[in-house]
Design an enzyme around this catalytic site. Structure first.
Site, PDB file in Angstrom:
ATOM      1  CE  LYS A 153      42.882  64.066  54.750  1.00  0.00           C
ATOM      2  NZ  LYS A 153      41.571  63.808  55.383  1.00  0.00           N
ATOM      3  CB  ILE A 154      41.029  62.147  46.220  1.00  0.00           C
ATOM      4  CG1 ILE A 154      41.896  61.186  47.036  1.00  0.00           C
ATOM      5  CG2 ILE A 154      41.259  61.921  44.731  1.00  0.00           C
ATOM      6  CD1 ILE A 154      41.556  59.717  46.841  1.00  0.00           C
ATOM      7  CB  SER A 232      36.230  56.907  43.102  1.00  0.00           C
ATOM      8  OG  SER A 232      35.877  56.663  44.444  1.00  0.00           O
ATOM      9  NE  ARG A 233      37.158  51.176  46.306  1.00  0.00           N
ATOM     10  CZ  ARG A 233      38.372  51.669  46.390  1.00  0.00           C
ATOM     11  NH1 ARG A 233      38.906  52.316  45.363  1.00  0.00           N
ATOM     12  NH2 ARG A 233      39.074  51.533  47.509  1.00  0.00           N
ATOM     13  CG  ASP A 257      42.734  53.547  37.684  1.00  0.00           C
ATOM     14  OD1 ASP A 257      43.472  52.896  36.918  1.00  0.00           O
ATOM     15  OD2 ASP A 257      42.921  53.607  38.914  1.00  0.00           O
ATOM     16  CD  GLU A 262      38.446  47.147  40.135  1.00  0.00           C
ATOM     17  OE1 GLU A 262      39.367  47.149  40.966  1.00  0.00           O
ATOM     18  OE2 GLU A 262      38.089  48.171  39.524  1.00  0.00           O
ATOM     19  CG  HIS A 294      41.898  49.751  41.150  1.00  0.00           C
ATOM     20  ND1 HIS A 294      40.745  49.224  41.672  1.00  0.00           N
ATOM     21  CD2 HIS A 294      42.280  50.725  42.018  1.00  0.00           C
ATOM     22  CE1 HIS A 294      40.442  49.838  42.813  1.00  0.00           C
ATOM     23  NE2 HIS A 294      41.366  50.756  43.032  1.00  0.00           N
ATOM     24  CD  GLN A 295      47.980  52.472  35.522  1.00  0.00           C
ATOM     25  OE1 GLN A 295      47.641  51.593  34.729  1.00  0.00           O
ATOM     26  NE2 GLN A 295      49.077  53.193  35.342  1.00  0.00           N
ATOM     27  CB  ALA A 296      44.275  56.167  40.353  1.00  0.00           C
TER      28      ALA A 296
END
Length: 331
Positions: A153-154, A232-233, A257, A262, A294-296
């Site tokens: 989907k993304i 993503s990760r 991101d 992290e 990590h704000q996406a």
């Protein structure tokens, strides 16, 4: 019943409280769940966690000892949860299997455009009333090639935006997405995608098979002037290998991101502390690298969907129902 929610951001708190209103009281904590904070959960049957909470076997055992029966994860990813241990302890684990893919895809494009057009550097300059254009030259994306690793989907949403820019599309995934094929995407082996793409964006989940998907070999296969984006990760990229390539002057830009180490850093204020992560410290010094925290996913639309799904997961647990969000069912 009171729900205990760990790792709650200030913008997120009113959304959580509103969603649980009429169902349960919820106590929101800004601290993240780890071995030191796990005892706080004692006496709560249900807790909610964020993606940067630690739920290894030590933490899960502590939670079970304190009476926790359910973990409601407020994210799609669950690589931070030791699921076999949770199952052995008889603990239910649920996640959010879906939320707005546009939030992440649009942010990935924000990173791509920011590094391509040197937006951060330009903003810093103009604050000092330096209006020179030296070093700010970007390039048109129309007619160039976007490589999308992961076309769920993304990835599909990212590809639609690339299509709007007039880019050629290459894709890599375990299965083709018909919607992406309709956009003109050609599915190719990963090696070809890396070699031919001007812009590469990662949209695959983190699992043992994808750990360091972008390693030293993959990085060397990319064009010297490629743009690399990861929303993503963090574990998808071997960061040390990336730093080594950046030191050689490679890549037009890198937008990250997420970061593989992290946990314990992102979502926290470390501005007054000495960060002992040498790899991250080196990474953020490169002028062609943009790192965000990590704000996406962090839009009111996506977070509202995440919170609503979390409430439904809790209600399903209480009613003995099982949905697609359940990773470890109630024993």
């Amino acid at each position: 019943m009171e729900i205990l929610a760990f790792g709650v951001q200030s913008d997120e708190k009113p959304l959580i409280e509103k969603a649980f209103a009429g169902h349960h009281d919820v106590h929101c904590l800004d601290v993240f769940l780890n071995k030191d904070t796990a005892p706080i959960a004692a006496g709560h049957e249900i807790i909610s966690t964020s993606v940067n909470c630690e739920l290894d076997h030590h933490v899960l055992q502590s939670l079970a000892t304190g009476g926790v029966g359910m973990v409601a994860q407020r994210s799609t990813g669950f690589n931070n949860v030791d699921l076999p241990v949770a199952e052995r302890l008889g603990m239910t684990v649920a996640r959010v299997s879906y939320y707005s893919p546009y939030a992440v895809a649009e942010f990935a494009w924000t990173l791509a455009m920011a590094v391509n057009r040197r937006i951060v550097r330009a903003s810093i300059r103009t604050r000092d009333f330096d209006f020179r254009l030296d070093g700010l030259m970007g390039r048109d994306l129309r007619g160039r090639t976007a490589g999308v690793l992961g076309t769920g989907k993304i990835g599909e949403a990212f590809a639609r935006i690339a299509h709007g820019f007039g880019m050629n599309l290459l894709g890599w995934d375990v299965a083709e997405n018909p919607a992406c094929v309709e956009l003109g995407m050609t599915y190719v082996p990963r090696e070809r995608l890396l070699a031919e793409s001007d812009l590469i964006s990662l949209h695959v989940p983190l699992m043992p098979e994808t750990q360091h998907l972008i390693d030293a070999v993959a990085l060397r296969a990319m064009k010297d002037d490629a743009i690399l984006v990861n929303s993503s990760r963090g574990g998808l990229i071997d960061t040390r290998a990336l730093v080594a390539e950046l030191r050689e002057g490679r890549f037009t830009g890198v937008g990250l991101d997420v970061y593989e180490a992290e946990a314990g850093l992102f979502f926290l204020d470390k501005s007054l502390e000495a960060v002992d992560d040498d790899t991250l410290a080196r990474l953020v010094t490169f002028p062609n690298v943009l790192v965000t925290s990590h704000q996406a996913y962090y839009t009111v639309d996506a977070v509202s969907q995440i919170v609503d799904a979390t409430v439904h997961n809790v209600l399903d647990y209480e009613a003995g129902r099982r949905s697609e969000n359940v990773l470890v069912p109630r024993s």
